[in-house]
Write a protein that holds these residues in place. Structure first.
Motif, PDB file in Angstrom:
ATOM      1  N   GLU A 256     -34.966 -57.818-108.454  1.00  0.00           N
ATOM      2  CA  GLU A 256     -33.808 -57.544-107.603  1.00  0.00           C
ATOM      3  C   GLU A 256     -32.561 -58.227-108.161  1.00  0.00           C
ATOM      4  N   ILE A 257     -32.693 -59.456-108.581  1.00  0.00           N
ATOM      5  CA  ILE A 257     -31.560 -60.191-109.145  1.00  0.00           C
ATOM      6  C   ILE A 257     -31.114 -59.538-110.450  1.00  0.00           C
ATOM      7  N   THR A 258     -32.068 -59.151-111.275  1.00  0.00           N
ATOM      8  CA  THR A 258     -31.730 -58.479-112.526  1.00  0.00           C
ATOM      9  C   THR A 258     -31.017 -57.170-112.244  1.00  0.00           C
ATOM     10  N   PHE A 259     -31.498 -56.427-111.254  1.00  0.00           N
ATOM     11  CA  PHE A 259     -30.867 -55.150-110.915  1.00  0.00           C
ATOM     12  C   PHE A 259     -29.419 -55.339-110.477  1.00  0.00           C
ATOM     13  N   LEU A 260     -29.114 -56.451-109.840  1.00  0.00           N
ATOM     14  CA  LEU A 260     -27.725 -56.701-109.454  1.00  0.00           C
ATOM     15  C   LEU A 260     -26.824 -56.752-110.686  1.00  0.00           C
ATOM     16  N   SER A 261     -27.339 -57.277-111.792  1.00  0.00           N
ATOM     17  CA  SER A 261     -26.579 -57.253-113.046  1.00  0.00           C
ATOM     18  C   SER A 261     -26.399 -55.825-113.530  1.00  0.00           C
ATOM     19  N   CYS A 262     -27.431 -55.021-113.395  1.00  0.00           N
ATOM     20  CA  CYS A 262     -27.360 -53.615-113.809  1.00  0.00           C
ATOM     21  C   CYS A 262     -26.296 -52.869-112.986  1.00  0.00           C
ATOM     22  N   GLN A 263     -26.232 -53.208-111.709  1.00  0.00           N
ATOM     23  CA  GLN A 263     -25.300 -52.538-110.798  1.00  0.00           C
ATOM     24  C   GLN A 263     -23.837 -52.729-111.190  1.00  0.00           C
ATOM     25  N   MET A 264     -23.554 -53.769-111.968  1.00  0.00           N
ATOM     26  CA  MET A 264     -22.170 -53.997-112.390  1.00  0.00           C
ATOM     27  C   MET A 264     -21.607 -52.744-113.069  1.00  0.00           C
ATOM     28  N   CYS A 265     -22.425 -52.075-113.858  1.00  0.00           N
ATOM     29  CA  CYS A 265     -21.984 -50.860-114.556  1.00  0.00           C
ATOM     30  C   CYS A 265     -22.625 -49.601-113.993  1.00  0.00           C
ATOM     31  N   HIS A 266     -23.887 -49.706-113.606  1.00  0.00           N
ATOM     32  CA  HIS A 266     -24.650 -48.546-113.135  1.00  0.00           C
ATOM     33  C   HIS A 266     -24.658 -48.502-111.615  1.00  0.00           C
TER      34      HIS A 266
ATOM     35  N   ALA B  55     -17.202 -41.530-114.653  1.00  0.00           N
ATOM     36  CA  ALA B  55     -16.677 -40.480-115.520  1.00  0.00           C
ATOM     37  C   ALA B  55     -17.764 -39.921-116.434  1.00  0.00           C
ATOM     38  N   GLY B  56     -18.992 -39.925-115.969  1.00  0.00           N
ATOM     39  CA  GLY B  56     -20.096 -39.366-116.723  1.00  0.00           C
ATOM     40  C   GLY B  56     -20.608 -40.232-117.857  1.00  0.00           C
ATOM     41  N   ALA B  57     -19.913 -41.308-118.181  1.00  0.00           N
ATOM     42  CA  ALA B  57     -20.298 -42.136-119.321  1.00  0.00           C
ATOM     43  C   ALA B  57     -21.424 -43.104-118.968  1.00  0.00           C
ATOM     44  N   ILE B  58     -21.415 -43.630-117.777  1.00  0.00           N
ATOM     45  CA  ILE B  58     -22.419 -44.618-117.371  1.00  0.00           C
ATOM     46  C   ILE B  58     -23.192 -44.032-116.194  1.00  0.00           C
ATOM     47  N   PRO B  59     -24.462 -43.703-116.412  1.00  0.00           N
ATOM     48  CA  PRO B  59     -25.227 -43.046-115.353  1.00  0.00           C
ATOM     49  C   PRO B  59     -25.650 -43.989-114.235  1.00  0.00           C
ATOM     50  N   VAL B  60     -25.794 -43.430-113.058  1.00  0.00           N
ATOM     51  CA  VAL B  60     -26.404 -44.149-111.946  1.00  0.00           C
ATOM     52  C   VAL B  60     -27.895 -44.212-112.250  1.00  0.00           C
ATOM     53  N   ILE B  61     -28.492 -45.378-112.132  1.00  0.00           N
ATOM     54  CA  ILE B  61     -29.918 -45.516-112.462  1.00  0.00           C
ATOM     55  C   ILE B  61     -30.792 -45.700-111.233  1.00  0.00           C
ATOM     56  N   GLN B  62     -30.200 -46.048-110.126  1.00  0.00           N
ATOM     57  CA  GLN B  62     -30.952 -46.302-108.893  1.00  0.00           C
ATOM     58  C   GLN B  62     -31.739 -45.054-108.505  1.00  0.00           C
ATOM     59  N   GLY B  63     -33.058 -45.187-108.390  1.00  0.00           N
ATOM     60  CA  GLY B  63     -33.894 -44.079-107.975  1.00  0.00           C
ATOM     61  C   GLY B  63     -34.304 -43.131-109.088  1.00  0.00           C
ATOM     62  N   LYS B  64     -33.927 -43.423-110.329  1.00  0.00           N
ATOM     63  CA  LYS B  64     -34.365 -42.561-111.444  1.00  0.00           C
ATOM     64  C   LYS B  64     -35.873 -42.694-111.611  1.00  0.00           C
ATOM     65  N   PRO B  65     -36.515 -41.677-112.154  1.00  0.00           N
ATOM     66  CA  PRO B  65     -37.964 -41.741-112.341  1.00  0.00           C
ATOM     67  C   PRO B  65     -38.383 -42.888-113.257  1.00  0.00           C
ATOM     68  N   TYR B  66     -39.506 -43.493-112.907  1.00  0.00           N
ATOM     69  CA  TYR B  66     -40.039 -44.633-113.643  1.00  0.00           C
ATOM     70  C   TYR B  66     -40.164 -44.342-115.139  1.00  0.00           C
ATOM     71  N   ASP B  67     -40.782 -43.214-115.482  1.00  0.00           N
ATOM     72  CA  ASP B  67     -41.010 -42.892-116.898  1.00  0.00           C
ATOM     73  C   ASP B  67     -39.708 -42.809-117.682  1.00  0.00           C
ATOM     74  N   ALA B  68     -38.679 -42.228-117.080  1.00  0.00           N
ATOM     75  CA  ALA B  68     -37.381 -42.120-117.752  1.00  0.00           C
ATOM     76  C   ALA B  68     -36.757 -43.494-117.959  1.00  0.00           C
ATOM     77  N   LEU B  69     -36.901 -44.371-116.972  1.00  0.00           N
ATOM     78  CA  LEU B  69     -36.344 -45.716-117.083  1.00  0.00           C
ATOM     79  C   LEU B  69     -37.071 -46.532-118.150  1.00  0.00           C
TER      80      LEU B  69
ATOM     81  N   SER C 101     -26.035 -45.447-131.413  1.00  0.00           N
ATOM     82  CA  SER C 101     -25.730 -44.786-130.151  1.00  0.00           C
ATOM     83  C   SER C 101     -25.707 -45.740-128.952  1.00  0.00           C
ATOM     84  N   THR C 102     -26.214 -46.957-129.115  1.00  0.00           N
ATOM     85  CA  THR C 102     -26.185 -47.900-127.998  1.00  0.00           C
ATOM     86  C   THR C 102     -24.922 -48.741-128.062  1.00  0.00           C
ATOM     87  N   THR C 103     -24.446 -49.112-126.924  1.00  0.00           N
ATOM     88  CA  THR C 103     -23.247 -49.943-126.858  1.00  0.00           C
ATOM     89  C   THR C 103     -23.665 -51.366-126.543  1.00  0.00           C
TER      90      THR C 103
END
Length: 99
Positions: free
Chosen positions: A25-35, A41-55, A68-70
């Motif tokens: 949960e704490i780690t996800f809060l860091s993810c939420q800063m961008c996601h 604007a389509g550049a940074i996807p929302v990740i909350q609720g994405k399928p496990y396998d894709a994540l 390709s990674t930033t």
């Protein structure tokens, strides 16, 4: 606004993503800063609720330093495979518009 996003990204990149005892949960809060709840604007996807396998696949791909990674390869580099798996399970279990 663009400078603010870059500044926040830089601050997050300079901060350890996950200490051994930190929760997903704490780690996800860091993810939420961008996601956050809305697409940036389509550049940074929302990740909350994405399928496990894709994540799991995305997190694993960010461990490879490719052009390709930033900032993501720096953020994910400190996570073990088990931590990436656990984080993916947590994020996929969250309710979100990304399903």
């Amino acid at each position: 606004m663009h400078r603010l996003i870059l500044a926040v990204g830089f601050a997050v990149a300079c901060t350890p993503v996950l200490a051994q005892s930190a929760s997903d949960e704490i780690t996800f809060l860091s993810c939420q800063m961008c996601h956050g709840q809305t697409e940036a604007a389509g550049a940074i996807p929302v990740i909350q609720g994405k399928p496990y396998d894709a994540l799991v696949q995305s997190l694993g791909s960010f461990t490879q330093k490719t052009p390709s990674t930033t900032i993501m390869h720096r953020l994910v580099a400190g996570l073990t495979p088990d931590e990436r798996d656990s984080l993916a399970r947590y994020i996929s279990g969250l309710e979100g518009a990304s399903r």
